[in-house]
Design an enzyme around this catalytic site. Structure first.
Site, PDB file in Angstrom:
ATOM      1  N   ASP A 142      16.084 -30.475  -2.471  1.00 44.48           N
ATOM      2  CA  ASP A 142      16.622 -29.271  -3.094  1.00 44.48           C
ATOM      3  C   ASP A 142      16.549 -29.410  -4.617  1.00 44.48           C
ATOM      4  O   ASP A 142      16.519 -30.518  -5.148  1.00 44.48           O
ATOM      5  CB  ASP A 142      18.071 -29.084  -2.647  1.00 44.48           C
ATOM      6  CG  ASP A 142      18.613 -27.700  -2.961  1.00 44.48           C
ATOM      7  OD1 ASP A 142      17.811 -26.829  -3.326  1.00 44.48           O
ATOM      8  OD2 ASP A 142      19.834 -27.505  -2.850  1.00 44.48           O
ATOM      9  N   GLU A 143      16.555 -28.293  -5.332  1.00 44.02           N
ATOM     10  CA  GLU A 143      16.540 -28.268  -6.804  1.00 44.02           C
ATOM     11  C   GLU A 143      15.432 -29.157  -7.369  1.00 44.02           C
ATOM     12  O   GLU A 143      15.632 -29.942  -8.293  1.00 44.02           O
ATOM     13  CB  GLU A 143      17.907 -28.717  -7.356  1.00 44.02           C
ATOM     14  CG  GLU A 143      19.085 -27.908  -6.865  1.00 44.02           C
ATOM     15  CD  GLU A 143      19.154 -26.508  -7.470  1.00 44.02           C
ATOM     16  OE1 GLU A 143      18.221 -26.121  -8.165  1.00 44.02           O
ATOM     17  OE2 GLU A 143      20.150 -25.811  -7.212  1.00 44.02           O
ATOM     18  N   LYS A 167      18.232 -20.257  -0.930  1.00 48.55           N
ATOM     19  CA  LYS A 167      17.461 -21.470  -0.665  1.00 48.55           C
ATOM     20  C   LYS A 167      18.218 -22.459   0.228  1.00 48.55           C
ATOM     21  O   LYS A 167      17.594 -23.124   1.059  1.00 48.55           O
ATOM     22  CB  LYS A 167      17.082 -22.158  -1.976  1.00 48.55           C
ATOM     23  CG  LYS A 167      18.247 -22.590  -2.839  1.00 48.55           C
ATOM     24  CD  LYS A 167      17.774 -23.203  -4.141  1.00 48.55           C
ATOM     25  CE  LYS A 167      18.943 -23.579  -5.020  1.00 48.55           C
ATOM     26  NZ  LYS A 167      19.835 -24.563  -4.396  1.00 48.55           N
ATOM     27  N   GLN A 203      14.531 -22.101 -13.526  1.00 45.65           N
ATOM     28  CA  GLN A 203      15.875 -22.652 -13.688  1.00 45.65           C
ATOM     29  C   GLN A 203      15.838 -24.135 -14.054  1.00 45.65           C
ATOM     30  O   GLN A 203      16.816 -24.855 -13.844  1.00 45.65           O
ATOM     31  CB  GLN A 203      16.695 -22.443 -12.412  1.00 45.65           C
ATOM     32  CG  GLN A 203      16.947 -20.984 -12.081  1.00 45.65           C
ATOM     33  CD  GLN A 203      17.903 -20.801 -10.919  1.00 45.65           C
ATOM     34  OE1 GLN A 203      19.100 -21.044 -11.043  1.00 45.65           O
ATOM     35  NE2 GLN A 203      17.380 -20.380  -9.788  1.00 45.65           N
ATOM     36  N   ARG A 257      23.806 -15.562 -12.942  1.00 45.91           N
ATOM     37  CA  ARG A 257      25.081 -15.991 -12.344  1.00 45.91           C
ATOM     38  C   ARG A 257      25.916 -14.775 -11.956  1.00 45.91           C
ATOM     39  O   ARG A 257      26.848 -14.886 -11.159  1.00 45.91           O
ATOM     40  CB  ARG A 257      25.906 -16.848 -13.308  1.00 45.91           C
ATOM     41  CG  ARG A 257      25.307 -18.164 -13.773  1.00 45.91           C
ATOM     42  CD  ARG A 257      24.759 -18.998 -12.667  1.00 45.91           C
ATOM     43  NE  ARG A 257      23.351 -18.736 -12.463  1.00 45.91           N
ATOM     44  CZ  ARG A 257      22.684 -19.080 -11.376  1.00 45.91           C
ATOM     45  NH1 ARG A 257      23.289 -19.661 -10.366  1.00 45.91           N
ATOM     46  NH2 ARG A 257      21.387 -18.828 -11.262  1.00 45.91           N
TER      47      ARG A 257
END
Length: 724
Positions: free
Chosen positions: A196-197, A10, A227, A583
């Site tokens: 972002d996020e 991303k 997430q 992860r």
């Protein structure tokens, strides 16, 4: 909206979009705003943009939400009643202020602890509920008291010309609503906004984005609803799930190819997250191949779990693998202790992310408080922290009288100390206060005429702060001096960064930079150590080898989540598991313990339901899991005969106890039937290979390299090793 699955690149998408806008669409760099959540992420994005676009990228605002708001408020906050030189209060500053307020208002500090009160106030601010609105909606005695504390807390912040982290966002929104012309100026400037996020945004951040986007709505957000794991910080998953409703006509693009992990790891992640209902459908895939199976181990207790995990990492290190490739993850910080003990015992360097933050250490906060006092005398928290550090004989009574006079006159404490002659109740301490004020005056003059590094050195020299360590033992004094040296290094790095960007390095800017640092920003990528961290802390990171520990019902998911019966709580825990699994790049190990010590008591646990959601075909060493699943299936049956049938088909006795392996025992001194190179099994350490066998005294000393527990030496008569 770009729905970007874990490891789908991303950040690359965002940076290339900026390059496309500038290179192909002739968009001016200063018309682009890119917002992310951490300084680390912002720094990485800035580096990539600069490398991709070149010097013209300098005009792009790449910033965290908080840093963006600081820049806006530094220019315009005077329009809503603050001075532009406002101070930013960190968590400890806020607690100190709240502690003082609770005491001054004669409120029981045992019932109303500053930490919990501030958490409630922060939650209210994240929901954009003002002190007045909170008071109006107070439903019981506790909320009425918190409303009073909230109101006084905001009044004290205003009097100190200070903002806490939440205020940086809420006051920016208030500025936009109070001064629409300011908002319009930023809308005109930021015609292309990227966030972002986005799944981590709260109500305040959503309102900021919506306000800046305006009617033009040239908005691009990147995020992954799977997430979203920060509900406890106020993150609202509805922001991403309802994006199309909030911004009608929005286009949704899915990024499902993962460039980080192997197929087995992604298949496990997909299998777990599919059990959530509140999500947007997507499936991660990769062309990196199947990779190694996921390892799953159930240990007898938490001590054995820690020994085995760290032994395995130690074995990899002996093979020459870099320690930075290994991460041990857990649900709560309390679980780190046993792993730390094993790492210390083996002499393996490690980094505990989420431990005591560098900037929260006492000596660091003391020196920063001096710098804050020099920069702006209106920060009373900083002033009270260092007015008697080192000890100058200025007691609490004297400080209290200064505070009373300041409140009476409506001035700051520093201004009150400049008018000591008017405070009749202070006589004996006046000379000490005059000396302190003279020192601060000289340091302020030094700040005007010298470099920041020279000022820093002069602060330590003039205050005699280093000498306070003389009464400490040598190791503690050395550690504190090292921390002060590290703070000076931070200041030097800040100056260098300013020079590279052709910005004047000011004391105010340095203090602002320090105030916005987070734990993850302290993770040095070039250092070689094992990382210990919570699953929450691991978000955004990746490692070759990941160990997710404590995979038990009651630990992960936690007992409160299980007993609450709230589906959204369990789904957030499952998203956290998904984050942990993704992860891992090449190797993932899941571990649990049958029993562990909790609150001084031994408690027994079952394997986490999240592990049970992973297909058995993806797991290695799955005997314990198959046993657990068959046992649960049997106990769902009320007929004893049916239970026996289900269990016996899995090779499990009716009493639900696994069959013990046959063990090989020999009398002391008799040579065992196994030889060097043979595969064996130990009742505690599992399977391994005999690497050496020496007759010593009355028995044979056997050296075994266990697959999971490392190298062990033992006497044959006591080891009871089973030859495979």
């Amino acid at each position: 909206m770009i729905l970007a699955g874990a490891g789908s690149g991303k950040t690359r998408v965002l940076t290339y979009r900026m390059a496309y806008l500038i290179g192909e669409k002739a968009v001016a760099p200063w018309n682009i705003l890119a917002i992310t959540f951490t300084n680390k992420a912002a720094g990485e994005m800035r580096t990539r943009v600069d490398r991709l676009i070149g010097p013209s990228a300098a005009g792009i605002w790449v910033s965290t939400f908080h840093a963006m708001c600081v820049r806006i408020l530094r220019l315009h906050i005077d329009r809503i009643g603050y001075d532009r030189s406002f101070t930013i209060y960190d968590t400890d500053d806020g607690r100190t202020l709240m502690r003082s307020i609770i005491k001054s208002m004669n409120i029981d500090s045992k019932l109303f602890k500053e930490r919990s009160v501030l958490a409630e106030i922060s939650s209210a601010k994240n929901q954009m509920i003002s002190a007045r609105e909170y008071a109006e909606e107070a439903a019981d005695y506790r909320e009425e008291v918190i409303a009073r504390l909230y109101r006084e807390y905001q009044a004290q912040l205003k009097a100190n010309n200070a903002l806490d982290f939440d205020d940086l966002l809420t006051e920016t929104i208030r500025l936009f609503r109070t001064c629409p012309e300011v908002l319009q100026d930023y809308r005109n400037r930021f015609r292309y906004i990227m966030v972002d996020e986005y799944q981590d945004t709260n109500k305040v951040q959503f309102e900021l984005v919506k306000a800046l986007a305006g009617e033009q709505c040239n908005l691009c957000v990147v995020g992954d609803d799977d997430q979203s794991i920060y509900k406890f910080r106020g993150a609202d998953i509805r922001n991403i799930l309802s994006f199309e409703k909030s911004f009608p006509g929005a286009k949704v693009i899915k990024l499902e190819q993962n460039y980080r992990s192997t197929e087995h790891i992604l298949d496990a992640a997909n299998a777990v997250i599919r059990n959530n209902r509140g999500r947007k459908d997507k499936t991660l895939w990769t062309d990196l191949g199947p990779g190694d199976p996921i390892e799953f181990h159930q240990y007898e207790d938490s001590n054995e779990e820690a020994v085995s995990v760290i032994s395995e990492i130690s074995g990899y290190a002996r093979e020459g693998k870099s320690l930075r490739d290994f991460a041990v993850l857990y649900r709560t910080n309390a679980q780190s202790r046993l792993f730390e003990e094993q790492l210390v015992y083996r002499g393996i360097p490690y980094k505990l992310v989420g431990g005591i933050n560098f900037y929260a250490r006492r000596e660091v906060k003391d020196v920063l408080a001096y710098l804050k006092t020099i920069e702006s005398g209106r920060d009373e928290i900083a002033l009270k922290r260092i007015i008697n550090v080192p000890r100058r004989g200025i007691g609490d009574t004297t400080i209290g009288r200064i505070e009373d006079f300041a409140r009476l006159k409506g001035i700051s404490m520093m201004e009150a100390m400049e008018r000591l002659d008017e405070i009749s109740s202070i006589s004996r301490g006046k000379a000490k206060l005059d000396s302190f004020m003279l020192m601060i005056k000289k340091l302020r003059e030094k700040a005007q005429e010298s470099s920041l590094l020279s000022l820093y050195d002069e602060v330590l020299s003039a205050t005699g702060y280093r000498e306070t360590f003389d009464e400490l033992d040598e190791s503690e004094a050395e550690e504190r001096l090292d921390n002060l040296a590290e703070l000076r290094s931070k200041l030097a790095d800040f100056i260098l960064q300013c020079e590279e960007q052709e910005i004047q390095p000011t004391l105010s800017a340095f203090l602002q930079d320090v105030a916005l640092v987070t734990d993850l920003d302290l993770l040095e990528e070039e250092s070689d150590y094992v990382v210990l961290m919570t699953l929450h802390g691991a978000k955004g990171l990746e490692f070759e080898h990941v160990y997710i520990t404590g995979m038990e019902d009651g630990i992960f998911p936690g007992f409160l989540t299980i007993t609450s019966g709230q589906e959204d709580e369990m789904e957030e825990e499952r998203r956290l598991c998904y984050v942990g699994i993704t992860r891992a790049k090449k190797h993932l190990t899941l571990t649990c313990a049958r029993r562990r010590m909790q609150h001084g008591e031994t408690r027994f646990y079952r394997i986490s339901r999240f592990v049970s959601e992973i297909p058995l075909s993806l797991l290695e060493d799955r005997g314990a899991l198959r046993y657990e699943q068959k046992r649960e299936q049997a106990h769902e049956t009320y007929d004893d005969a049916a239970r026996k049938s289900v269990l016996s088909s899995a090779g499990i006795s009716y009493l639900s106890k696994p069959k013990k392996p046959k063990q090989y025992s020999v009398p002391a001194g008799v040579r065992p039937a196994y030889e060097v190179g043979d595969r064996i099994r130990h009742r505690k350490f599992g399977e391994g290979t005999v690497t050496d066998m020496v007759k010593g005294g009355r028995d044979y000393e056997v050296t075994v390299s266990f697959d999971n527990a490392g190298v062990k030496k033992m006497f044959a008569a006591f080891a009871k090793l089973e030859k495979l």
